[in-house]
Design a protein around this motif. Structure first.
Motif, PDB file in Angstrom:
ATOM      1  N   ILE A   1       0.834  -1.203   0.000  1.00  0.00           N
ATOM      2  CA  ILE A   1       0.000   0.000   0.000  1.00  0.00           C
ATOM      3  C   ILE A   1       0.871   1.257   0.000  1.00  0.00           C
ATOM      4  CG2 ILE A   1      -1.655   1.318   1.387  1.00  0.00           C
ATOM      5  CD1 ILE A   1      -2.820  -1.406   2.301  1.00  0.00           C
ATOM      6  N   GLU A   2       1.932   1.222   0.800  1.00  0.00           N
ATOM      7  CA  GLU A   2       2.807   2.394   0.889  1.00  0.00           C
ATOM      8  C   GLU A   2       3.567   2.654  -0.411  1.00  0.00           C
ATOM      9  OE1 GLU A   2       5.241   1.483   4.223  1.00  0.00           O
ATOM     10  OE2 GLU A   2       3.812   2.286   5.696  1.00  0.00           O
ATOM     11  N   SER A   3       3.715   1.639  -1.241  1.00  0.00           N
ATOM     12  CA  SER A   3       4.442   1.825  -2.510  1.00  0.00           C
ATOM     13  C   SER A   3       3.585   2.495  -3.588  1.00  0.00           C
ATOM     14  CB  SER A   3       4.923   0.458  -3.038  1.00  0.00           C
ATOM     15  OG  SER A   3       3.837  -0.306  -3.547  1.00  0.00           O
ATOM     16  N   MET A   4       2.269   2.527  -3.384  1.00  0.00           N
ATOM     17  CA  MET A   4       1.370   3.065  -4.398  1.00  0.00           C
ATOM     18  C   MET A   4       1.447   4.601  -4.433  1.00  0.00           C
ATOM     19  SD  MET A   4      -2.069   0.818  -3.635  1.00  0.00           S
ATOM     20  CE  MET A   4      -1.943  -0.918  -3.165  1.00  0.00           C
ATOM     21  N   ASN A   5       1.167   5.142  -5.603  1.00  0.00           N
ATOM     22  CA  ASN A   5       1.049   6.600  -5.691  1.00  0.00           C
ATOM     23  C   ASN A   5      -0.355   7.005  -5.226  1.00  0.00           C
ATOM     24  OD1 ASN A   5      -0.807   6.407  -7.925  1.00  0.00           O
ATOM     25  ND2 ASN A   5       0.945   6.133  -9.304  1.00  0.00           N
ATOM     26  N   GLN A   6      -0.587   8.298  -5.066  1.00  0.00           N
ATOM     27  CA  GLN A   6      -1.843   8.766  -4.488  1.00  0.00           C
ATOM     28  C   GLN A   6      -3.058   8.372  -5.325  1.00  0.00           C
ATOM     29  OE1 GLN A   6      -1.563  12.967  -3.729  1.00  0.00           O
ATOM     30  NE2 GLN A   6      -0.172  12.713  -1.994  1.00  0.00           N
ATOM     31  N   GLU A   7      -2.909   8.427  -6.628  1.00  0.00           N
ATOM     32  CA  GLU A   7      -4.024   8.058  -7.501  1.00  0.00           C
ATOM     33  C   GLU A   7      -4.374   6.578  -7.356  1.00  0.00           C
ATOM     34  OE1 GLU A   7      -5.152   7.963 -12.283  1.00  0.00           O
ATOM     35  OE2 GLU A   7      -3.436   9.144 -11.573  1.00  0.00           O
TER      36      GLU A   7
ATOM     37  N   LYS B   1      -6.003   5.853  -3.798  1.00  0.00           N
ATOM     38  CA  LYS B   1      -7.376   6.371  -3.725  1.00  0.00           C
ATOM     39  C   LYS B   1      -8.332   5.498  -4.522  1.00  0.00           C
ATOM     40  CE  LYS B   1     -10.246  10.450  -4.631  1.00  0.00           C
ATOM     41  NZ  LYS B   1     -10.284  11.852  -5.109  1.00  0.00           N
ATOM     42  N   SER B   2      -7.915   5.133  -5.728  1.00  0.00           N
ATOM     43  CA  SER B   2      -8.751   4.288  -6.580  1.00  0.00           C
ATOM     44  C   SER B   2      -9.026   2.935  -5.927  1.00  0.00           C
ATOM     45  CB  SER B   2      -8.075   4.095  -7.941  1.00  0.00           C
ATOM     46  OG  SER B   2      -8.806   3.184  -8.730  1.00  0.00           O
ATOM     47  N   LEU B   3      -7.974   2.337  -5.363  1.00  0.00           N
ATOM     48  CA  LEU B   3      -8.122   1.043  -4.702  1.00  0.00           C
ATOM     49  C   LEU B   3      -9.010   1.162  -3.468  1.00  0.00           C
ATOM     50  CD1 LEU B   3      -7.427  -1.939  -4.405  1.00  0.00           C
ATOM     51  CD2 LEU B   3      -5.288  -1.280  -3.273  1.00  0.00           C
ATOM     52  N   PHE B   4      -8.832   2.243  -2.700  1.00  0.00           N
ATOM     53  CA  PHE B   4      -9.621   2.455  -1.491  1.00  0.00           C
ATOM     54  C   PHE B   4     -11.111   2.574  -1.821  1.00  0.00           C
ATOM     55  CE2 PHE B   4     -11.721   5.481   1.363  1.00  0.00           C
ATOM     56  CZ  PHE B   4     -11.587   4.805   2.575  1.00  0.00           C
TER      57      PHE B   4
ATOM     58  N   ASP C   1     -19.816   3.517   3.235  1.00  0.00           N
ATOM     59  CA  ASP C   1     -20.309   4.742   2.588  1.00  0.00           C
ATOM     60  C   ASP C   1     -19.353   5.897   2.893  1.00  0.00           C
ATOM     61  OD1 ASP C   1     -21.856   6.552   1.260  1.00  0.00           O
ATOM     62  OD2 ASP C   1     -23.281   6.838   2.907  1.00  0.00           O
ATOM     63  N   ILE C   2     -18.686   6.401   1.873  1.00  0.00           N
ATOM     64  CA  ILE C   2     -17.718   7.496   2.040  1.00  0.00           C
ATOM     65  C   ILE C   2     -18.402   8.818   1.700  1.00  0.00           C
ATOM     66  CG2 ILE C   2     -15.471   8.397   1.361  1.00  0.00           C
ATOM     67  CD1 ILE C   2     -15.430   5.699   2.813  1.00  0.00           C
ATOM     68  N   LYS C   3     -18.528   9.697   2.711  1.00  0.00           N
ATOM     69  CA  LYS C   3     -19.252  10.960   2.517  1.00  0.00           C
ATOM     70  C   LYS C   3     -18.328  12.132   2.248  1.00  0.00           C
ATOM     71  CE  LYS C   3     -23.153   9.462   5.343  1.00  0.00           C
ATOM     72  NZ  LYS C   3     -23.993   9.721   6.538  1.00  0.00           N
ATOM     73  N   ASN C   4     -17.143  12.136   2.842  1.00  0.00           N
ATOM     74  CA  ASN C   4     -16.247  13.288   2.673  1.00  0.00           C
ATOM     75  C   ASN C   4     -14.825  12.781   2.417  1.00  0.00           C
ATOM     76  OD1 ASN C   4     -14.872  15.681   2.687  1.00  0.00           O
ATOM     77  ND2 ASN C   4     -15.693  16.408   4.640  1.00  0.00           N
ATOM     78  N   GLU C   5     -14.454  12.704   1.142  1.00  0.00           N
ATOM     79  CA  GLU C   5     -13.149  12.174   0.771  1.00  0.00           C
ATOM     80  C   GLU C   5     -12.012  13.106   1.182  1.00  0.00           C
ATOM     81  OE1 GLU C   5     -13.016  11.232  -3.341  1.00  0.00           O
ATOM     82  OE2 GLU C   5     -14.880  10.056  -3.326  1.00  0.00           O
ATOM     83  N   ASP C   6     -12.306  14.395   1.311  1.00  0.00           N
ATOM     84  CA  ASP C   6     -11.239  15.365   1.562  1.00  0.00           C
ATOM     85  C   ASP C   6     -10.549  15.146   2.908  1.00  0.00           C
ATOM     86  OD1 ASP C   6     -11.790  16.529  -0.859  1.00  0.00           O
ATOM     87  OD2 ASP C   6     -13.187  18.001  -0.005  1.00  0.00           O
ATOM     88  N   ASN C   7     -11.263  14.595   3.875  1.00  0.00           N
ATOM     89  CA  ASN C   7     -10.695  14.434   5.219  1.00  0.00           C
ATOM     90  C   ASN C   7     -10.114  13.030   5.466  1.00  0.00           C
ATOM     91  OD1 ASN C   7     -11.504  17.060   5.907  1.00  0.00           O
ATOM     92  ND2 ASN C   7     -13.564  16.342   6.467  1.00  0.00           N
ATOM     93  N   ILE C   8      -9.981  12.243   4.416  1.00  0.00           N
ATOM     94  CA  ILE C   8      -9.543  10.848   4.582  1.00  0.00           C
ATOM     95  C   ILE C   8      -8.059  10.719   4.263  1.00  0.00           C
ATOM     96  CG2 ILE C   8      -9.794   8.491   3.732  1.00  0.00           C
ATOM     97  CD1 ILE C   8     -12.705   9.068   3.185  1.00  0.00           C
TER      98      ILE C   8
END
Length: 542
Positions: A64-70, A73-76, A86-93
């Motif tokens: 997981i730590e080897s992945m880039n941010q994109e 996020k996509s995997l998550f 249910d993810i309501k606010n992605e900005d705070n994650i």
């Protein structure tokens, strides 16, 4: 489905090589003269450690730590959809930390994102109804010869003159199933009976416990308790007065010498009515012998049944250890005798209970060993195995033999010289595009061991390599090639390794099998029939 190999592109070649093991790239280049590309390294890591990358906490964290941010996020978000979060606010994650936590809590679901199913076993279902006639198959059947052995043993137990004997059947002929029928019949007759099943490895103990569950579910006449006293089980010996107890020899011996367990151990002694000793050729080891004698001496009606495909200790005829083993079991042996056959092995092969074995030597230009002298002590034996595991010519030949058998569609079990040798062979095979698993007690936990064996049993992986793991307690009928890449001067050990590939068609196996070996200088090793009959002269058949 997420592409695990694509994510491994974030790793450096050094990191990938480190997962496979230090020195394996250099060994492969030295052995074959070829370099390994990063693409091949990535494929090999997926093949050999794909399960661990997703299920092992530290390896999954590194992934997981080897992945880039994109990527993370996509995997998550994909993972959250699968597990219903249910993810309501992605900005705070914090996607990295949250994905680590979620994947720890939902490891099975995380692995399934990559197409890896953990602990999944398929079951075949057969329609047995034919035009109003229903064929009812027994839930725990025996072959006719197994039924005859059961009757012989029960008759001896009832007769009262003999209190000990050994059941001698070839590897793959069903000693465990035969013995479970004996145990079940004994418990049906003896309502307060207690069967003590002894074995010296966790694998054999686990196999016995699972087998008795199947046997008693089909054959039992009442509810009884199955006790497991081996490995890390922590049950008390107190109150065990009837039922079926599977005990590891080392753990039971430790209880005998423990002040905390001494009284409970002595209470147990008085209740045992039947002892079954798996791999009975080991029974005269001092601590094992003492443990068995204590259990029998406490209750003189206790019967001792040993199980072995190789009822002897040494290759040389007439040695003291063989005589001691025979005496320990009252010189009494129950085995198959089939009219018109010199050996039951020939009958079992003709009737397709066992596969017809072809023994093929593996020749190579390399280290030469004089076995009679070189195996005189364990230190020298370890040095020999280490030298052989690093012999380039020998490894190249092994890779060629495995590759050829794999191309022919075979299911292959390889017995390596050491744990490192097993790992190296698996890595080098993966460099050649062959999916192979290495299995050992040092690097595999219970989960990865079950996963690898499951994949092999289902045919998803057709090469499994091991050191001192799958010699006993491993049943994979589809195996039709055994490659004995470790040196041995033990007929017992050799017979056990060869037997892994000898399940016949009637046992769900094959008509023929091939046993490759790097050693071919002892005549009895070339004939399963001769090996089976090797110790006949020290026993009396009953």
């Amino acid at each position: 489905m997420i592409d695990l190999q694509q994510l491994l592109g974030n790793y450096s070649e050094g990191e990938l090589a480190a997962i496979l093991g230090e020195g394996v790239l250099e060994m492969y280049k030295r052995t074959t003269g070829q370099d390994v590309t990063k693409e091949v390294l990535m494929q090999s890591v997926v093949t050999l450690y794909g399960h661990e990358l997703l299920t092992n906490s530290s390896m999954r964290t590194r992934l997981i730590e080897s992945m880039n941010q994109e990527q993370v996020k996509s995997l998550f978000l994909c993972f959250c959809e699968v597990i219903g979060e249910d993810i309501k606010n992605e900005d705070n994650i914090d996607f990295y930390e949250t994905l680590k936590n979620f994947s720890e809590l939902k490891t099975i679901e995380f692995a399934e994102l990559f197409g890896v199913s953990i602990g999944e076993f398929s079951a075949e279902k057969n329609n047995t109804s034919v035009d109003g006639i229903v064929k009812l198959d027994p839930a725990y059947p025996m072959y006719p010869y197994q039924g005859e052995m059961v009757e012989k043993i029960l008759s001896l137990m009832q007769g009262g003159e003999k209190k000990r004997c050994i059941l001698h059947l070839p590897t793959g002929a069903g000693k465990t199933r035969t013995a479970m029928n004996v145990a079940s019949e004994h418990l049906r007759r003896e309502k307060k009976g207690l069967v003590l099943w002894l074995a010296d490895t966790a694998e054999l103990c686990s196999q016995a416990a699972n087998e008795f569950k199947k046997a008693w579910t089909a054959l039992g006449d009442r509810q009884i308790k199955l006790y497991s006293y081996y490995s890390d089980t922590n049950i008390s010996l107190g109150g065990i007065d009837q039922g079926f107890l599977v005990a590891g020899l080392q753990k039971l011996h430790a209880a005998r010498d423990s002040q905390n367990y001494k009284i409970l151990y002595e209470q147990l002694q008085s209740h045992v009515t039947l002892i079954i000793f798996d791999e009975a050729h080991k029974a005269i080891a001092p601590t094992y012998k003492t443990t068995v004698n204590h259990m029998i001496n406490a209750n003189y009606n206790t019967f001792l049944l040993g199980l072995s495909a190789t009822p002897g200790r040494q290759l040389e005829v007439g040695n003291d250890e063989d005589a001691e083993l025979a005496k320990f079991f009252d010189n009494s042996k129950i085995t198959m005798r089939v009219a018109g056959y010199q050996s039951p092995v020939k009958y079992l092969v003709d009737e397709q209970y066992l596969a017809k074995a072809e023994f093929v030597p593996i020749d190579y230009d390399g280290i030469s060993i004089s076995y009679a002298n070189e195996f005189s002590n364990s230190k020298r034996s370890n040095e020999i195995r280490q030298a052989l595991s690093e012999d380039g010519a020998r490894n190249k030949k092994l890779l060629e033999v495995i590759e050829k058998a794999h191309e022919q569609g075979s299911s292959i079990i390889v017995f390596a010289c050491s744990v490192d040798h097993s790992l190296d062979l698996a890595s080098m095979l993966s460099f050649r595009g062959i999916k192979a698993f290495s299995l050992d007690s040092k690097n595999d936990d219970a989960s990865s061991r079950r996963y690898k064996i499951s994949e092999y049993l289902k045919g998803n992986v057709r090469v499994i390599i091991n050191y001192n793991i799958l010699t006993t307690g491993f049943d994979a009928p589809r195996t039709n090639v055994a490659i004995i890449a470790r040196p041995t001067d033990s007929l017992v050990q050799y017979s056990q390794m060869a037997g892994r590939a000898m399940r016949g068609k009637k046992s769900g196996g094959n008509e023929k099998c091939t046993i490759y070996t790097v050693r071919d200088d002892i005549p009895v090793f070339r004939s399963v029939i001769d090996a089976f009959m090797h110790w006949d002269n020290i026993w009396n058949e009953v």
